[in-house]
Design a protein around this motif. Structure first.
Motif, PDB file in Angstrom:
ATOM      1  N   ASP A 376       0.827  -1.202   0.000  1.00 26.94           N
ATOM      2  CA  ASP A 376       0.000   0.000   0.000  1.00 26.94           C
ATOM      3  C   ASP A 376       0.859   1.248   0.000  1.00 26.94           C
ATOM      4  N   LEU A 427      -5.196   5.494   2.418  1.00 24.85           N
ATOM      5  CA  LEU A 427      -3.781   5.155   2.510  1.00 24.85           C
ATOM      6  C   LEU A 427      -2.976   6.284   3.140  1.00 24.85           C
ATOM      7  N   ARG A 484      -9.574   3.417   0.624  1.00 29.41           N
ATOM      8  CA  ARG A 484      -9.472   1.976   0.819  1.00 29.41           C
ATOM      9  C   ARG A 484     -10.639   1.497   1.687  1.00 29.41           C
ATOM     10  N   LYS A 487     -10.755  -1.373   4.781  1.00 31.44           N
ATOM     11  CA  LYS A 487      -9.418  -1.827   5.150  1.00 31.44           C
ATOM     12  C   LYS A 487      -8.971  -1.349   6.530  1.00 31.44           C
ATOM     13  N   LEU A 505      -2.679   2.968   7.101  1.00 28.29           N
ATOM     14  CA  LEU A 505      -4.059   3.314   6.757  1.00 28.29           C
ATOM     15  C   LEU A 505      -4.604   4.309   7.776  1.00 28.29           C
TER      16      LEU A 505
END
Length: 534
Positions: A376, A427, A484, A487, A505
């Motif tokens: 990522d 991210l 995302r 996630k 994240l």
């Protein structure tokens, strides 16, 4: 064998704690540790892949190519006697060099000894010190140094090498004047080094690994930290790294230095240490206010230190081992014709340089945790740099406020500015950070999304973001990021019912529940980052 005629500056005294043989109480405690693993990993400077040279690692068993606080807390064991410390500490291995062969030097008891110091000048606890925030990382020393640059003295790292033999020869770099380090009450060759303890609130930057920390200018309180580094003052960590050099007795002369650090340093000045916090939240904060056992040998499970059941046996410490993840011969089965990796001997006195035409690194076998965060982060940093963009682009990403994928709940927070709402999972480009320019917000309490939002609102920020269960960032732009959905699955350290992002994240919050993504190019030059707005 290295026989440079350049002499190192001999120190007049060892650091007081390391030298003291008299039992005394004081505002510090010590822990000894065997090695957890010896291999080429460095999750601070080389996350997700093989490090430049071999390290000896101690601490929690979750250690791996990519690390964060949440991962340290999954450790099944630790090499320290205090079981609530799942931190990791690592330093370069040392080799004996003779006749073109490198022999890995074994470690000697106590192998790795850690001192936590938090006293004032009168040796009473300094109540202005605080525990490390989650995901805190730092290092001390410079792997490229090959001479004394002035950073080692009483106001710096206090690096010291000592032959604990009959002559007790010691110096900032490798000492001379002996052919054996046996014959004293303990014996062996040992390095001593301290970490800085004054923090400016910034996150660790691998391009400037010492930039967020400073050594104190005196011992007492926050006033003892230099200007610009008064966000927090932590306990001072000092470490000793002990080596058993007895098998090499008589194989070198008194005017020779046969030791080479795994980074190709035959001088000793390039020694360094790394630390990644893994202390169970709250326990270190309590201990540094009442644990005054010093070097008396009193147990660390005493009530004023870490409490009943917090200390394990020596056998349990020795049994805590992990298998290496790098496929590399580091010399455990015999001498090597060259140092592992690409580390030719560079004696200086100028700084070492990266050799040309090095072979490709042996990539660490990925785990599920490292694969997600490393992939990522790569996507987040490389995509903007390679894609054509207008002078400045901004897109409003659709929010995904309830899609956490974990059953944890985002929050809505009433503030003086209005109601902050969840904007979704995004991210974090990591290097540089997507939110807040790497400024890690912290106010001495376990992080929740609620208190992160309240803090960001109080300083006038447009966005609040929590990451990996224990980090809070505030800022007015979200840069080089991407949505995302589902996630973000890490629970918050301060409230397990709230979601606080995940590895690389961010759980993002804003007043309207919407975030505008910004794209910027990151140019690389000689290992430094230069940001230019497209």
């Amino acid at each position: 064998m290295w026989t440079s005629s350049s002499n190192v500056r001999v120190l007049a005294l060892l650091p007081a704690l390391a030298a003291s043989a008299v039992a005394q109480h004081g505002a510090y405690f010590t822990m000894g540790s065997p090695a957890l693993v010896i291999e080429s990993l460095d999750p601070l400077l080389n996350p997700g892949t093989q490090s430049a040279h071999v390290h000896s690692v101690v601490g929690g068993s979750a250690f791996g190519p990519t690390m964060d606080f949440a991962l340290t807390q999954t450790s099944k064991c630790t090499t320290f006697g205090v079981t609530v410390d799942n931190s990791n500490y690592w330093m370069p291995a040392v080799y004996f060099y003779k006749n073109g062969k490198f022999t890995l030097v074994p470690e000697a008891p106590p192998k790795h000894k850690v001192y936590y110091k938090y006293g004032k000048g009168d040796n009473t606890p300094d109540l202005e010190r605080s525990e490390f925030p989650q995901n805190f990382r730092m290092m001390s020393g410079d792997s490229n140094l090959r001479s004394d640059d002035g950073s080692f003295g009483s106001a710096g790292s206090q690096l010291n090498w000592q032959c604990h033999g009959s002559g007790n020869q010691r110096a900032t770099g490798f000492p001379k004047g002996f052919t054996s380090c046996s014959g004293n009450y303990v014996g062996g060759l040992a390095a001593t080094m301290r970490f800085p303890s004054c923090w400016n609130g910034q996150d660790f930057n691998p391009d400037r690994p010492m930039a967020h920390m400073a050594f104190p200018i005196n011992q007492d309180g926050m006033a003892g930290c230099p200007d610009g580094f008064k966000k927090a003052r932590f306990p001072e960590i000092m470490m000793e790294y002990w080596l058993d050099v007895s098998q090499f007795d008589g194989q070198y002369g008194a005017d020779e230095v046969p030791w080479v650090i795994s980074n190709g340093d035959p001088t000793g000045f390039g020694f360094h240490m790394d630390f990644l916090n893994g202390w169970k939240p709250g326990v270190l904060a309590k201990a540094i206010r009442g644990c005054d056992i010093g070097n008396t040998g009193d147990p660390l499970d005493s009530p004023q230190c870490f409490g009943a059941g917090s200390v394990q046996s020596e056998d349990a410490k020795q049994a805590c081992k992990i298998a290496p993840v790098i496929n590399q011969d580091i010399g455990l089965n015999g001498p090597l014709s060259q140092l592992p990796g690409c580390n030719p001997i560079q004696p200086g006195p100028g700084p070492a340089t990266k050799p040309a035409n090095c072979a490709g690194a042996v990539i660490a076998r990925p785990t599920s945790a490292t694969t997600a965060s490393t992939a990522d982060a790569t996507t987040a940093t490389s995509a903007p740099a390679n894609s054509p963009s207008p002078v400045k682009s901004s897109s409003s990403a659709p929010p995904s406020p309830t899609d956490t994928g974990s059953g944890l709940q985002p929050v809505s927070v009433n503030s003086t500015s209005g109601v902050w709402k969840a904007a979704g999972c995004y991210l974090d480009a990591l290097n540089p950070r997507s939110l807040g320019n790497g400024q890690l917000e912290w106010w001495g309490q376990p992080i929740t999304s609620s208190n992160c939002v309240e803090h960001c609102d109080s300083i006038g920020a447009k966005y609040a973001g929590t990451e990996n269960g224990g980090q809070c960032f505030c800022g007015n732009e979200l840069v080089n990021s991407a949505n995302r959905p589902g996630k973000c699955t890490s629970s918050c350290a301060g409230d397990k019912s709230e979601v606080c992002g995940g590895p690389a994240l961010l759980s993002i919050y804003s007043l309207d529940g919407i975030v505008a993504l910004q794209k910027r190019k990151t140019h690389h030059s000689h290992g430094r980052h230069f940001k230019a707005t497209l």
